[in-house]
Design a protein around this motif. Structure first.
Motif, PDB file in Angstrom:
ATOM      1  N   MET A   1      17.490   4.245  40.187  1.00 15.84           N
ATOM      2  CA  MET A   1      17.162   4.606  38.824  1.00 15.84           C
ATOM      3  C   MET A   1      17.852   5.930  38.502  1.00 15.84           C
ATOM      4  O   MET A   1      17.608   6.924  39.155  1.00 15.84           O
ATOM      5  CB  MET A   1      15.639   4.750  38.715  1.00 15.84           C
ATOM      6  CG  MET A   1      15.192   5.182  37.365  1.00 15.84           C
ATOM      7  SD  MET A   1      13.393   5.287  37.223  1.00 15.84           S
ATOM      8  CE  MET A   1      12.895   3.656  37.679  1.00 15.84           C
ATOM      9  N   ALA A   2      18.707   5.925  37.531  1.00 16.17           N
ATOM     10  CA  ALA A   2      19.451   7.134  37.198  1.00 16.17           C
ATOM     11  C   ALA A   2      18.696   8.015  36.197  1.00 16.17           C
ATOM     12  O   ALA A   2      18.389   9.158  36.478  1.00 16.17           O
ATOM     13  CB  ALA A   2      20.818   6.769  36.639  1.00 16.17           C
ATOM     14  N   LYS A   3      18.404   7.477  35.021  1.00 15.28           N
ATOM     15  CA  LYS A   3      17.702   8.247  33.995  1.00 15.28           C
ATOM     16  C   LYS A   3      16.832   7.282  33.209  1.00 15.28           C
ATOM     17  O   LYS A   3      17.285   6.211  32.822  1.00 15.28           O
ATOM     18  CB  LYS A   3      18.695   8.921  33.054  1.00 15.28           C
ATOM     19  CG  LYS A   3      18.046   9.842  32.044  1.00 15.28           C
ATOM     20  CD  LYS A   3      19.012  10.389  31.012  1.00 15.28           C
ATOM     21  CE  LYS A   3      20.188  11.100  31.616  1.00 15.28           C
ATOM     22  NZ  LYS A   3      21.089  11.681  30.627  1.00 15.28           N
ATOM     23  N   THR A   4      15.601   7.680  32.982  1.00 13.42           N
ATOM     24  CA  THR A   4      14.701   6.822  32.213  1.00 13.42           C
ATOM     25  C   THR A   4      13.655   7.673  31.502  1.00 13.42           C
ATOM     26  O   THR A   4      13.427   8.828  31.873  1.00 13.42           O
ATOM     27  CB  THR A   4      14.021   5.769  33.123  1.00 13.42           C
ATOM     28  OG1 THR A   4      13.405   4.786  32.308  1.00 13.42           O
ATOM     29  CG2 THR A   4      13.021   6.402  34.069  1.00 13.42           C
ATOM     30  N   LEU A   5      13.051   7.094  30.515  1.00 11.17           N
ATOM     31  CA  LEU A   5      11.964   7.763  29.799  1.00 11.17           C
ATOM     32  C   LEU A   5      10.634   7.350  30.414  1.00 11.17           C
ATOM     33  O   LEU A   5      10.483   6.218  30.882  1.00 11.17           O
ATOM     34  CB  LEU A   5      11.962   7.363  28.322  1.00 11.17           C
ATOM     35  CG  LEU A   5      13.202   7.723  27.512  1.00 11.17           C
ATOM     36  CD1 LEU A   5      13.064   7.184  26.097  1.00 11.17           C
ATOM     37  CD2 LEU A   5      13.438   9.209  27.494  1.00 11.17           C
ATOM     38  N   LEU A 101       8.520  13.430  29.754  1.00  7.02           N
ATOM     39  CA  LEU A 101       9.422  12.768  28.825  1.00  7.02           C
ATOM     40  C   LEU A 101      10.529  11.998  29.535  1.00  7.02           C
ATOM     41  O   LEU A 101      10.718  10.812  29.295  1.00  7.02           O
ATOM     42  CB  LEU A 101      10.017  13.800  27.860  1.00  7.02           C
ATOM     43  CG  LEU A 101       8.995  14.653  27.100  1.00  7.02           C
ATOM     44  CD1 LEU A 101       9.680  15.763  26.332  1.00  7.02           C
ATOM     45  CD2 LEU A 101       8.135  13.775  26.201  1.00  7.02           C
ATOM     46  N   ILE A 102      11.273  12.691  30.386  1.00  3.44           N
ATOM     47  CA  ILE A 102      12.464  12.107  31.015  1.00  3.44           C
ATOM     48  C   ILE A 102      12.398  12.299  32.526  1.00  3.44           C
ATOM     49  O   ILE A 102      12.064  13.383  33.000  1.00  3.44           O
ATOM     50  CB  ILE A 102      13.745  12.783  30.484  1.00  3.44           C
ATOM     51  CG1 ILE A 102      13.834  12.664  28.962  1.00  3.44           C
ATOM     52  CG2 ILE A 102      14.989  12.202  31.152  1.00  3.44           C
ATOM     53  CD1 ILE A 102      14.879  13.584  28.333  1.00  3.44           C
ATOM     54  N   TYR A 103      12.766  11.249  33.250  1.00  5.12           N
ATOM     55  CA  TYR A 103      12.936  11.310  34.706  1.00  5.12           C
ATOM     56  C   TYR A 103      14.402  11.013  34.982  1.00  5.12           C
ATOM     57  O   TYR A 103      14.963  10.070  34.413  1.00  5.12           O
ATOM     58  CB  TYR A 103      12.063  10.264  35.397  1.00  5.12           C
ATOM     59  CG  TYR A 103      12.394  10.076  36.860  1.00  5.12           C
ATOM     60  CD1 TYR A 103      11.853  10.923  37.811  1.00  5.12           C
ATOM     61  CD2 TYR A 103      13.250   9.073  37.284  1.00  5.12           C
ATOM     62  CE1 TYR A 103      12.158  10.773  39.163  1.00  5.12           C
ATOM     63  CE2 TYR A 103      13.560   8.909  38.624  1.00  5.12           C
ATOM     64  CZ  TYR A 103      13.011   9.754  39.555  1.00  5.12           C
ATOM     65  OH  TYR A 103      13.319   9.602  40.881  1.00  5.12           O
ATOM     66  N   SER A 104      15.037  11.808  35.843  1.00  8.23           N
ATOM     67  CA  SER A 104      16.450  11.577  36.118  1.00  8.23           C
ATOM     68  C   SER A 104      16.841  11.991  37.534  1.00  8.23           C
ATOM     69  O   SER A 104      16.336  12.976  38.065  1.00  8.23           O
ATOM     70  CB  SER A 104      17.316  12.344  35.120  1.00  8.23           C
ATOM     71  OG  SER A 104      18.683  12.099  35.360  1.00  8.23           O
ATOM     72  N   THR A 105      17.750  11.212  38.091  1.00  5.79           N
ATOM     73  CA  THR A 105      18.390  11.562  39.357  1.00  5.79           C
ATOM     74  C   THR A 105      19.847  11.936  39.099  1.00  5.79           C
ATOM     75  O   THR A 105      20.596  12.153  40.029  1.00  5.79           O
ATOM     76  CB  THR A 105      18.337  10.386  40.349  1.00  5.79           C
ATOM     77  OG1 THR A 105      18.989   9.252  39.760  1.00  5.79           O
ATOM     78  CG2 THR A 105      16.910  10.022  40.704  1.00  5.79           C
ATOM     79  N   GLU A 106      20.227  12.002  37.817  1.00 12.04           N
ATOM     80  CA  GLU A 106      21.608  12.301  37.423  1.00 12.04           C
ATOM     81  C   GLU A 106      21.840  13.801  37.340  1.00 12.04           C
ATOM     82  O   GLU A 106      21.651  14.413  36.296  1.00 12.04           O
ATOM     83  CB  GLU A 106      21.928  11.687  36.059  1.00 12.04           C
ATOM     84  CG  GLU A 106      22.013  10.195  36.057  1.00 12.04           C
ATOM     85  CD  GLU A 106      22.369   9.646  34.684  1.00 12.04           C
ATOM     86  OE1 GLU A 106      22.445  10.406  33.696  1.00 12.04           O
ATOM     87  OE2 GLU A 106      22.573   8.429  34.601  1.00 12.04           O
ATOM     88  N   ALA A 107      22.220  14.391  38.439  1.00  6.09           N
ATOM     89  CA  ALA A 107      22.571  15.805  38.455  1.00  6.09           C
ATOM     90  C   ALA A 107      23.606  16.009  39.552  1.00  6.09           C
ATOM     91  O   ALA A 107      23.465  15.474  40.653  1.00  6.09           O
ATOM     92  CB  ALA A 107      21.356  16.683  38.696  1.00  6.09           C
TER      93      ALA A 107
END
Length: 134
Positions: A1-5, A101-107
């Motif tokens: 999962m890269a980025k999701t709300l 709001l946002i969850y992300s592993t994109e960094a």
């Protein structure tokens, strides 16, 4: 999962309860021990997995369906953790009422092992920035 709300956060966005330019919006880094869940609604649901101290975003803009801010910088982060993701949330000052709001592993550089140094999350400079609704 890269980025999701987070679903409840998305609902708050759609109902106008989130003002990305004027609300206190923060980012927090999460250890690799955290598992995303659609049931998570508030910062208190993830606080046990936070690495370092949540940082308030600066330079927030919301235009053309795109949310952006200045890169997030975390001062010296204690050694011994591995950061796997981050969350963006509206801070109310109370963990149990601050909506996720946002969850992300994109960094860039994530997952990252902490070593006592500064960690910076450089936001995507492409068309999508932090989040795009278009």
């Amino acid at each position: 999962m890269a980025k999701t709300l987070y679903p409840k956060g998305a609902e708050k966005m759609l109902r106008g309860a989130i003002d990305f330019e004027n609300d206190t919006v923060k980012v927090a880094m999460l250890s690799t021990a955290y598992t995303y869940s659609i049931a998570h609604e508030f910062f208190s649901d993830v606080v046990a997995h936070i690495v370092g101290t949540a940082q308030t975003l600066a330079g927030q803009t919301a235009a053309g369906g795109i949310f952006d801010a200045n890169d997030a910088e975390f001062g010296a982060v204690a050694a011994g953790s591995t950061i796997g993701a981050f969350v963006i949330f509206k801070s109310t000052g109370v963990d149990s009422t601050s909506p996720l709001l946002i969850y992300s592993t994109e960094a860039t550089g994530f997952p990252a092992a902490t070593n006592g140094g500064t960690i910076t999350i450089p936001w995507n400079n492409g068309a999508g920035r932090i989040m795009s609704l278009v």
